[in-house]
Design an enzyme around this catalytic site. Structure first.
Site, PDB file in Angstrom:
ATOM      1  N   ASP A 481       0.838  -1.206   0.000  1.00  0.00           N
ATOM      2  CA  ASP A 481       0.000   0.000   0.000  1.00  0.00           C
ATOM      3  C   ASP A 481       0.871   1.255   0.000  1.00  0.00           C
ATOM      4  O   ASP A 481       2.089   1.211   0.257  1.00  0.00           O
ATOM      5  CB  ASP A 481      -0.888  -0.051   1.255  1.00  0.00           C
ATOM      6  CG  ASP A 481      -2.190   0.711   1.100  1.00  0.00           C
ATOM      7  OD1 ASP A 481      -2.304   1.505   0.152  1.00  0.00           O
ATOM      8  OD2 ASP A 481      -3.085   0.531   1.951  1.00  0.00           O
ATOM      9  N   ASP A 551     -10.570   1.967  -3.383  1.00  0.00           N
ATOM     10  CA  ASP A 551     -11.137   1.728  -2.054  1.00  0.00           C
ATOM     11  C   ASP A 551     -12.651   1.728  -2.107  1.00  0.00           C
ATOM     12  O   ASP A 551     -13.307   1.369  -1.132  1.00  0.00           O
ATOM     13  CB  ASP A 551     -10.681   2.823  -1.077  1.00  0.00           C
ATOM     14  CG  ASP A 551      -9.362   2.465  -0.428  1.00  0.00           C
ATOM     15  OD1 ASP A 551      -8.908   1.323  -0.586  1.00  0.00           O
ATOM     16  OD2 ASP A 551      -8.781   3.340   0.244  1.00  0.00           O
TER      17      ASP A 551
HETATM   18  C1  DGJ Z   1      -5.848   1.810   1.899  1.00  0.00           C
HETATM   19  C2  DGJ Z   1      -6.183   0.604   1.085  1.00  0.00           C
HETATM   20  O1  DGJ Z   1      -6.626   0.971  -0.162  1.00  0.00           O
HETATM   21  C3  DGJ Z   1      -7.188  -0.245   1.836  1.00  0.00           C
HETATM   22  O2  DGJ Z   1      -7.588  -1.328   1.070  1.00  0.00           O
HETATM   23  C4  DGJ Z   1      -6.571  -0.677   3.131  1.00  0.00           C
HETATM   24  O3  DGJ Z   1      -5.490  -1.532   2.879  1.00  0.00           O
HETATM   25  C5  DGJ Z   1      -6.130   0.519   3.930  1.00  0.00           C
HETATM   26  N1  DGJ Z   1      -5.299   1.399   3.172  1.00  0.00           N
HETATM   27  C6  DGJ Z   1      -5.381   0.092   5.156  1.00  0.00           C
HETATM   28  O4  DGJ Z   1      -4.863   1.143   5.848  1.00  0.00           O
END
Ligand code: DGJ
Length: 742
Positions: A481, A551
């Site tokens: 990430d 997300d």
């Molecule tokens: C952002 C990501 O896109 C999510 O899927 C998740 O992993 C969160 N960060 C975790 O902090």
């Protein structure tokens, strides 16, 4: 496929069965661009006069005394530079110690060879499959500057694509300041094109925007340190009449994940110059004698038959030449990610329970997301400390991973290695590892700061921490990430003169960590992520064969996001999960069926507390997974056709389909957001099938011919026409799927 050179006419012709790219050495030694488009004849005469005409334009500036027919401002050029008679935006900008920025690169020689070279430290399309790629390298020299410029062009046998990059080699004792080196410059004969871009924001990534070209410059780019959700490093140029299935389109895709610029300039002669490369804003690279600067790779595709064909070109190229061989044919696991199921609120038992529950449903991989390390119980602390949080996971990651694998399901782990929280041991010991100007306030983003990956010791430090977790663990998947962009771009490891190198060195550091991790763990599947799809680009796909698309897991929102993403990226690269309702991003309630019908057009997985599902829902999920597994190969390897765009006609409907390469089977999906009163029956015309064959279509009693399906189409009956109820899914948020078999 071949690359021809005619030494008398000084013309190069790169050709395969689909495209020709023709360039030549102009009379001042610069490289002229002559043609890019549908393949010409291999025996086409290569006279320069066929491609360009000397034009006496009277009032313009011209290169040679008395020779009014030769002005760079009206030539189409391959690597235009500023300082002589071309006033359009240049592809290269260098300042010498004298202060002069006048540039004059002259053809020196060239080299044609089978294959293509790997770019040092950068991702690029791969050559490993025999003789299916050829490369032309042209060496240019500017003796006053004391530098060589190598322009590289690779042509693929099977794709209408040219891969380009530029390399600057400095050979003189006085240093130079490189301020711009584009990967690609393309001068087009006319400006009757529309500009198609992917734009958006967090949770609204890669929506499609189309606008006509206008005089002057129009551009997209990123200055965030990541390719970003705001704009993707991709542009298509299409004719106004071009549709999904017909008409000319050119695609430009940059294999890069950092600051980029893509711009087009239309001049008074209605010609257009396209540039793509590292964004020059804030960029400056000092080259001393012997130093080399390598640009990222840009991919240039041409199709005569519509945006759909352009997308399928990139899908095929990425699947065959960008994604690492190890993952090209490997089935991507159906996963359960605990993020939206637990957020930070989990412990070892909860994770084990989720793993066991997932296994029962047929899920193949359990992913432990954010929160397993350091003091990470919310997003204010822990980043930078890659040691397991023993309060949450008393057995540690190694044991947990083995326990989960022994229970029959694979295990994956989330990391965010480029970031640091102030509340961390790493910040305590290395506050100077953060990107930021010590004399200024540092801007915030999710309570975290960006580590300075331009410094090798930072990359080393994180690598050392990570391998202590991964060595000996049973981990076969990593979600990498990256949740904030760079601000106050100042690197404390770089001297004043080199601050302009920070952003590019940062992304080189990220690539370097990926290289090292992949080398050490060749069997780990990486999924890149950046607060969802904030770094979904070809550079990342080179290392991480799949990316978290957004997300936003709402099925309705995902229609636009996945449709837009498919303009360039194949379904097998798009992370897509079924999540809970009300949806956590938009609070919408959609059926389990629709959520799955959208998510299967990607890598597919679940991101909700499966333990809370009713028995009926569990049965439905089990069936969804079984169905997906039986179609996984088709969806991930087939040809994708967009049938109805959510960006057109109010966006109430979307449809798409995937057809096996041999036309033997297909899966078709149709979605409707809001129900319409008193609706009529419509038809959905399919594509890519074999006209002469007959197909069994789910829900139809009799086989239907490819002709019928493509020219008449599937019937879309309204679920409720005011009198009669079709028995299908009712009301808003509908989806229908058809499976089709020869
Ligand atoms: C952002 C990501 O896109 C999510 O899927 C998740 O992993 C969160 N960060 C975790 O902090």
């Amino acid at each position: 496929m071949n690359i021809y050179y005619d030494p008398t006419q000084k013309v190069f012709h790169l050709i395969n069965g689909q495209i020709s790219y023709v360039i030549g050495i102009l009379r001042n030694g610069h490289l002229g661009h002559f043609y890019f488009g549908k393949a010409l004849h291999t025996n086409e005469a290569m006279n320069q006069s066929q491609f360009r005409e000397d034009q006496n334009r009277g009032l313009t500036n011209y290169v040679y005394e008395g020779d009014m027919g030769f002005s760079l401002n009206i030539e189409k050029l391959e690597m235009p530079c500023f300082g002589s008679t071309d006033y359009r935006a240049p592809a290269i900008d260098v300042q010498m110690e004298s202060g002069s920025s006048i540039i004059d690169f002259i053809y020196e020689d060239h080299n044609i060879y089978a294959g293509k070279k790997k770019l040092e430290g950068l991702p690029s399309t791969r050559y490993e499959d025999g003789q299916d790629v050829m490369t032309l390298e042209i060496k240019m020299i500017d003796p006053v500057m004391g530098s060589l410029l190598i322009l590289s062009y690779s042509i693929f046998r099977d794709y209408p694509v040219i891969a380009r990059n530029s390399r600057l080699i400095h050979q003189k004792s006085s240093s130079i300041r490189l301020k711009r080196l584009m990967s690609l410059s393309l001068d087009l004969d006319d400006s009757e094109w529309e500009w198609v871009q992917l734009y958006g924001d967090w949770t609204r990534e890669r929506h499609i925007g189309t606008s006509p070209l206008h005089h002057g410059i129009q551009s997209i780019g990123s200055l965030r340190g990541a390719s970003s959700a705001a704009y993707n490093p991709f542009v298509a140029l299409k004719r106004s009449s071009t549709t999904e299935e017909n008409g000319e389109a050119i695609g430009i895709s940059l294999v890069y994940s950092g600051n980029f610029l893509m711009q087009i300039e239309v001049d008074g002669d209605e010609r257009a110059r396209m540039l793509a490369g590292i964004h020059p804003q804030g960029f400056e690279w000092i080259l001393n004698e012997g130093d080399v600067f390598q640009s990222p790779e840009a991919l240039l595709a041409y199709v005569p038959n519509g945006l759909g064909a352009l997308s399928r070109t990139f899908h095929d190229l990425f699947r065959s030449h960008l994604i690492a061989k190890r993952w090209r044919n490997a089935p991507r696991p159906v996963l359960l990610n605990n993020w939206e199921a637990t957020y930070f609120d989990f412990n070892e038992q909860k994770i084990l329970d989720l793993a066991h529950g997932a296994k029962e449903l047929g899920i193949e991989l359990l992913v432990l997301d954010d929160g397993w390390f350091g003091t990470r119980n919310d997003d204010t602390s822990g980043l930078g400390d890659w040691t397991v949080n023993l309060t949450k996971i008393p057995s540690g990651i190694k044991k947990l991973s083995h326990d989960i694998v022994e229970s029959g399901i694979a295990f994956g782990l989330w990391i965010e290695p480029e970031m640091i929280n102030k509340k961390s041991d790493l910040y305590y010991s290395h506050p100077d590892w953060v990107i930021g100007d010590p004399d200024r306030r540092m801007s915030h983003g999710r309570n975290q700061f960006v580590l300075d990956y331009s410094r090798p010791e930072v990359v080393d430090g994180i690598f050392e921490q990570l391998i202590r977790v991964f060595d000996g663990s049973a981990i076969t998947y990593i979600k990498w990430d990256m949740n904030r962009n760079i601000t106050e771009a100042f690197g404390r490891g770089l001297c004043a003169e080199k601050q302009g190198e920070l952003m590019h060195r940062y992304i080189l550091g990220v690539y370097n960590l990926y290289e090292r991790m992949i080398e050490r763990y060749p069997n780990i599947l990486f999924e890149s992520c950046s607060a969802g799809g904030g770094r979904f680009d070809p550079g990342m796909l080179y290392y991480a064969p799949q990316a978290w698309t957004s997300d936003n897991t709402d099925a309705v929102e995902r229609l636009k996001i996945q449709y837009g993403t498919s303009l360039v990226y194949p379904l097998v690269s798009m992370g897509s999960h079924v999540s809970d309702i009300p949806n956590h991003q938009v609070l919408r309630q959609t059926s389990l069926k629709m959520r799955s019908d959208v998510a299967i057009f990607g890598t597919f997985g679940y991101e909700l507390n499966i333990l809370k599902l009713s028995n009926e829902e569990k049965n439905e999920v089990t069936q969804q997974i079984e169905d997906f597994k039986s179609q996984r190969e088709l969806i991930h390897k087939g040809d994708f056709y967009r049938l109805i765009s959510p960006f057109n006609g109010g966006g109430n409907q979307t449809a798409w389909m995937v057809v096996a390469k041999d036309g033997s089977q297909a899966v078709v999906a149709w979605y409707q957001i809001l129900a319409r009163p008193n609706d009529r029956t419509t038809r959905l015309k399919l594509h890519g099938l074999d006209e002469e064959s007959f197909y069994e279509v789910s829900g139809y009693e009799y086989p239907l011919s490819g002709r019928y399906l493509m020219h008449l189409g599937l019937l879309i009956r309204p679920s409720f026409n005011g009198i009669e109820h079709s028995g299908d899914v009712t009301g808003d948020y509908q989806s229908r799927l058809w499976t089709i078999k020869k």
